[in-house]
Motif scaffolding. Structure first.
Motif, PDB file in Angstrom:
ATOM      1  N   CYS A  99       0.805  -1.234   0.000  1.00  0.00           N
ATOM      2  CA  CYS A  99       0.000   0.000   0.000  1.00  0.00           C
ATOM      3  C   CYS A  99       0.833   1.277   0.000  1.00  0.00           C
ATOM      4  O   CYS A  99       0.287   2.365   0.142  1.00  0.00           O
ATOM      5  N   ASP A 100       2.165   1.175  -0.189  1.00  0.00           N
ATOM      6  CA  ASP A 100       3.020   2.362  -0.120  1.00  0.00           C
ATOM      7  C   ASP A 100       3.798   2.645  -1.397  1.00  0.00           C
ATOM      8  O   ASP A 100       4.654   3.528  -1.414  1.00  0.00           O
ATOM      9  N   GLY A 101       3.560   1.911  -2.479  1.00  0.00           N
ATOM     10  CA  GLY A 101       4.238   2.181  -3.734  1.00  0.00           C
ATOM     11  C   GLY A 101       5.573   1.462  -3.855  1.00  0.00           C
ATOM     12  O   GLY A 101       5.860   0.503  -3.129  1.00  0.00           O
ATOM     13  N   SER A 117       5.463   6.108  -8.537  1.00  0.00           N
ATOM     14  CA  SER A 117       4.368   5.135  -8.450  1.00  0.00           C
ATOM     15  C   SER A 117       3.027   5.795  -8.747  1.00  0.00           C
ATOM     16  O   SER A 117       1.977   5.368  -8.253  1.00  0.00           O
ATOM     17  N   ASN A 118       3.076   6.866  -9.547  1.00  0.00           N
ATOM     18  CA  ASN A 118       1.897   7.685  -9.789  1.00  0.00           C
ATOM     19  C   ASN A 118       0.678   6.896 -10.233  1.00  0.00           C
ATOM     20  O   ASN A 118      -0.450   7.170  -9.816  1.00  0.00           O
ATOM     21  N   TYR A 121      -1.488   5.201  -7.377  1.00  0.00           N
ATOM     22  CA  TYR A 121      -1.979   5.970  -6.227  1.00  0.00           C
ATOM     23  C   TYR A 121      -3.497   5.959  -6.185  1.00  0.00           C
ATOM     24  O   TYR A 121      -4.166   6.202  -7.192  1.00  0.00           O
ATOM     25  N   TYR A 127      -1.481   3.308  -1.925  1.00  0.00           N
ATOM     26  CA  TYR A 127      -1.303   2.848  -3.305  1.00  0.00           C
ATOM     27  C   TYR A 127      -1.899   1.453  -3.459  1.00  0.00           C
ATOM     28  O   TYR A 127      -2.112   0.744  -2.474  1.00  0.00           O
TER      29      TYR A 127
END
Length: 272
Positions: A99-101, A117-118, A121, A127
């Protein structure tokens, strides 16, 4: 963990160095669960990850080396995918989280960087879960490929614009989580559920393991469309049960809302 070099006729254990579990009564050694493993055919080096660790095993090494994890990687980070590729002074290791890219290191954990990691998101600092990642090796416009849940789609990272672009994925592949991506040097090999597939780098041609071409109807995924005409509230798992839940449902009804989100996954990716 074990490895076979003869198609499974014999196996050799390669677990030494991986983080161990600490479970009472400590009668025998157990290793922590592994989320993902990546093997680089060019160098025979490997990378592995688990809930809170990333590890490296070089060619000819008798064991694994745990790589230090530090800021900007969040303390809550749960590692769900990993890959590596040869770099100028060693290896670049890429680690995806639940969940953090994405995060990467080129000096075996001495320093870490946030990798763009756009595309993944989803808001509020979270993420999508990154289920697979691999470096591009063939003549592709991308430098990395990655897959994410829950949509089970594939993306290629464009190093020119520093952004991820979607790769077309047939329904047969996206029906189940994608948990392995490998660039063979000529195409992309994908494992979705228990199915093995191969596709062109642009995603326009897909084949199953037996060589059958998969039908594909190009469609545009619009996350906003699935949330159209939905209004509601968000609850933590503690507020989404018992009398508290009943009160929130009455609140929703009284105000003409029609949806409710209850967060069941904790900061380490576990279902509470």
């Amino acid at each position: 963990m074990a490895v076979s070099h003869d198609g499974g006729d014999s196996w050799t254990g390669i677990s030494p160095g991986l983080p161990e579990k600490y479970v009472y009564p400590f009668t025998e050694k157990e290793y922590r669960d592994i989320s993902a493993v990546y093997y680089d055919e060019e160098t025979s080096a490997m990378a592995a990850c688990g809930s809170d660790f990333v590890a490296f095993c070089g060619a000819g090494s008798s064991g694994w080396k745990t790589i230090p994890v530090k800021a900007p990687v969040k303390e809550r980070a749960y590692f769900s995918s990993v890959a590596l590729k040869p770099a100028e002074n060693g290896f670049l290791i890429m680690a995806g989280t639940s969940c953090d890219g994405f995060f990467c290191t080129s000096d075996m954990g001495e320093t870490w960087e946030i990798f763009p990691s756009n595309r993944f998101y989803i808001g509020a600092g979270f993420y999508e879960e990154l289920t697979a990642v691999c470096p591009a090796k063939g003549e592709s416009t991308y430098s990395w490929y990655a897959a994410a849940a829950p949509d089970n789609l594939i993306y290629g990272f464009d190093p020119v614009i520093q952004r991820w672009r979607p790769v077309p994925v047939p329904d047969a592949v996206s029906a189940l989580p994608i948990h392995s991506l490998t660039d063979t040097g000529a195409s992309l090999k994908v494992i979705s559920g228990s199915g093995v597939y191969e596709c062109s780098y642009d995603g326009l041609e897909w084949y199953s393991l037996d060589g059958v071409k998969l039908p594909y109807i190009k469609k545009k995924v619009k996350a906003a469309a699935t949330a159209e005409n939905r209004t509601g509230i968000y609850l933590s798992y503690g507020s989404g049960r018992g009398e508290r839940l009943d009160r929130h449902i009455e609140f929703i009804k009284a105000r003409g809302m029609n949806s409710l989100v209850i967060d069941l996954k904790d900061d380490f990716g576990n279902i509470t």
